[in-house]
Motif scaffolding. Sequence first.
Motif, PDB file in Angstrom:
ATOM      1  N   GLY A 293       1.674  23.947 -19.336  1.00 44.22           N
ATOM      2  CA  GLY A 293       0.977  22.674 -19.370  1.00 44.22           C
ATOM      3  C   GLY A 293       1.962  21.091 -18.571  1.00 44.22           C
ATOM      4  O   GLY A 293       1.696  20.025 -19.755  1.00 44.22           O
ATOM      5  N   GLU A 294       3.163  21.475 -18.460  1.00 48.53           N
ATOM      6  CA  GLU A 294       4.081  20.345 -17.955  1.00 48.53           C
ATOM      7  C   GLU A 294       3.402  19.572 -16.805  1.00 48.53           C
ATOM      8  O   GLU A 294       2.107  19.988 -16.223  1.00 48.53           O
ATOM      9  N   ALA A 295       4.158  18.175 -16.750  1.00 46.88           N
ATOM     10  CA  ALA A 295       2.756  17.282 -16.501  1.00 46.88           C
ATOM     11  C   ALA A 295       2.916  17.134 -14.776  1.00 46.88           C
ATOM     12  O   ALA A 295       4.264  17.812 -14.284  1.00 46.88           O
ATOM     13  N   PRO A 296       2.240  17.497 -13.750  1.00 42.38           N
ATOM     14  CA  PRO A 296       2.324  17.211 -12.390  1.00 42.38           C
ATOM     15  C   PRO A 296       3.514  16.158 -11.798  1.00 42.38           C
ATOM     16  O   PRO A 296       3.868  15.188 -12.069  1.00 42.38           O
ATOM     17  N   ILE A 297       4.045  17.230 -10.425  1.00 40.87           N
ATOM     18  CA  ILE A 297       5.061  15.525 -10.129  1.00 40.87           C
ATOM     19  C   ILE A 297       4.267  14.786  -8.952  1.00 40.87           C
ATOM     20  O   ILE A 297       3.397  15.201  -8.308  1.00 40.87           O
TER      21      ILE A 297
ATOM     22  N   THR B  99       0.952  -0.950  -0.210  1.00 34.81           N
ATOM     23  CA  THR B  99       0.405   0.305  -0.281  1.00 34.81           C
ATOM     24  C   THR B  99       1.445   1.532  -0.014  1.00 34.81           C
ATOM     25  O   THR B  99       1.797   1.371   0.685  1.00 34.81           O
ATOM     26  N   VAL B 100       0.352   2.238  -0.871  1.00 30.72           N
ATOM     27  CA  VAL B 100       1.746   2.982  -1.029  1.00 30.72           C
ATOM     28  C   VAL B 100       0.402   4.885  -1.485  1.00 30.72           C
ATOM     29  O   VAL B 100      -0.730   4.729  -1.527  1.00 30.72           O
ATOM     30  N   ARG B 101       0.852   5.909  -1.182  1.00 31.35           N
ATOM     31  CA  ARG B 101       0.105   6.831  -1.239  1.00 31.35           C
ATOM     32  C   ARG B 101       0.986   7.491  -1.873  1.00 31.35           C
ATOM     33  O   ARG B 101       2.114   8.057  -2.113  1.00 31.35           O
ATOM     34  N   VAL B 102      -0.347   8.397  -2.706  1.00 32.28           N
ATOM     35  CA  VAL B 102       0.607   9.070  -3.870  1.00 32.28           C
ATOM     36  C   VAL B 102       0.219  10.512  -4.205  1.00 32.28           C
ATOM     37  O   VAL B 102      -1.425  10.557  -3.765  1.00 32.28           O
ATOM     38  N   ILE B 103       1.498  11.679  -3.998  1.00 35.68           N
ATOM     39  CA  ILE B 103       1.141  12.806  -3.727  1.00 35.68           C
ATOM     40  C   ILE B 103       1.388  13.441  -4.686  1.00 35.68           C
ATOM     41  O   ILE B 103       2.183  13.436  -5.270  1.00 35.68           O
ATOM     42  N   GLU B 104       0.299  14.174  -5.562  1.00 38.19           N
ATOM     43  CA  GLU B 104       0.279  15.295  -6.604  1.00 38.19           C
ATOM     44  C   GLU B 104       0.537  16.393  -6.702  1.00 38.19           C
ATOM     45  O   GLU B 104      -0.655  17.061  -6.190  1.00 38.19           O
ATOM     46  N   TYR B 105       1.619  17.074  -7.028  1.00 37.17           N
ATOM     47  CA  TYR B 105       1.714  18.752  -7.047  1.00 37.17           C
ATOM     48  C   TYR B 105       2.493  19.353  -7.971  1.00 37.17           C
ATOM     49  O   TYR B 105       3.528  18.589  -9.011  1.00 37.17           O
ATOM     50  N   THR B 106       2.040  20.184  -8.646  1.00 39.24           N
ATOM     51  CA  THR B 106       3.077  21.250  -9.292  1.00 39.24           C
ATOM     52  C   THR B 106       3.682  22.617  -8.819  1.00 39.24           C
ATOM     53  O   THR B 106       3.442  22.963  -7.997  1.00 39.24           O
ATOM     54  N   LEU B 107       4.602  23.023  -9.525  1.00 35.14           N
ATOM     55  CA  LEU B 107       5.365  23.857  -8.919  1.00 35.14           C
ATOM     56  C   LEU B 107       4.872  25.050  -9.253  1.00 35.14           C
ATOM     57  O   LEU B 107       4.779  24.736 -11.247  1.00 35.14           O
ATOM     58  N   SER B 108       5.526  25.818  -9.313  1.00 27.19           N
ATOM     59  CA  SER B 108       5.319  27.689  -9.871  1.00 27.19           C
ATOM     60  C   SER B 108       6.544  27.737  -9.853  1.00 27.19           C
ATOM     61  O   SER B 108       6.491  28.753  -9.064  1.00 27.19           O
ATOM     62  N   HIS B 109       7.163  27.816 -10.698  1.00 30.39           N
ATOM     63  CA  HIS B 109       8.407  28.497 -10.857  1.00 30.39           C
ATOM     64  C   HIS B 109       8.573  28.819 -12.475  1.00 30.39           C
ATOM     65  O   HIS B 109       8.191  27.590 -13.581  1.00 30.39           O
ATOM     66  N   PRO B 110       9.444  29.749 -12.831  1.00 29.16           N
ATOM     67  CA  PRO B 110      10.246  30.552 -14.390  1.00 29.16           C
ATOM     68  C   PRO B 110      10.045  29.155 -14.929  1.00 29.16           C
ATOM     69  O   PRO B 110       9.853  28.871 -16.128  1.00 29.16           O
ATOM     70  N   SER B 111      11.410  28.075 -14.891  1.00 27.64           N
ATOM     71  CA  SER B 111      12.236  27.134 -15.576  1.00 27.64           C
ATOM     72  C   SER B 111      10.993  26.365 -15.773  1.00 27.64           C
ATOM     73  O   SER B 111      11.254  25.190 -16.637  1.00 27.64           O
ATOM     74  N   ARG B 112       9.689  25.894 -14.889  1.00 31.27           N
ATOM     75  CA  ARG B 112       9.404  24.885 -15.642  1.00 31.27           C
ATOM     76  C   ARG B 112       7.711  25.136 -16.664  1.00 31.27           C
ATOM     77  O   ARG B 112       7.345  26.180 -17.244  1.00 31.27           O
ATOM     78  N   THR B 113       8.033  24.899 -17.885  1.00 35.16           N
ATOM     79  CA  THR B 113       6.802  25.232 -18.982  1.00 35.16           C
ATOM     80  C   THR B 113       5.256  25.294 -18.512  1.00 35.16           C
ATOM     81  O   THR B 113       5.221  24.665 -17.867  1.00 35.16           O
TER      82      THR B 113
END
Length: 90
Positions: free
Chosen positions: A17-21, A1-15
């Motif tokens: 529509g880039e996939a979330p982490i 059993t695992v837990r999945v945490i999905e998030y995005t970063l707001s940073h100028p280097s990220r394009t």
Amino acid sequence: TVRVIEYTLSHPSRTKGEAPIRLITTLLDPAQAPALELAALYYGERWEEESAFDELKTHQRGAGRVLRSKSPDMVTQEIYAHLLVYYAIR
């Protein structure tokens, strides 16, 4: 059993529509290990590792070069030597 945490970063280097982490962990209790805290810890550790890999692959060993050692024991020794040089420099 695992837990999945999905998030995005707001940073100028990220394009845009880039996939979330996606962070996968065995720490299942959100009260004990809040998602925000885990994401912050992971981000810091990830870039420390990325910096070490960059140093080893690009600066110490050189692009396109393979390890010189021929046996598994010597490959391990060569990798440890590169890591020691990295930590001595940094």
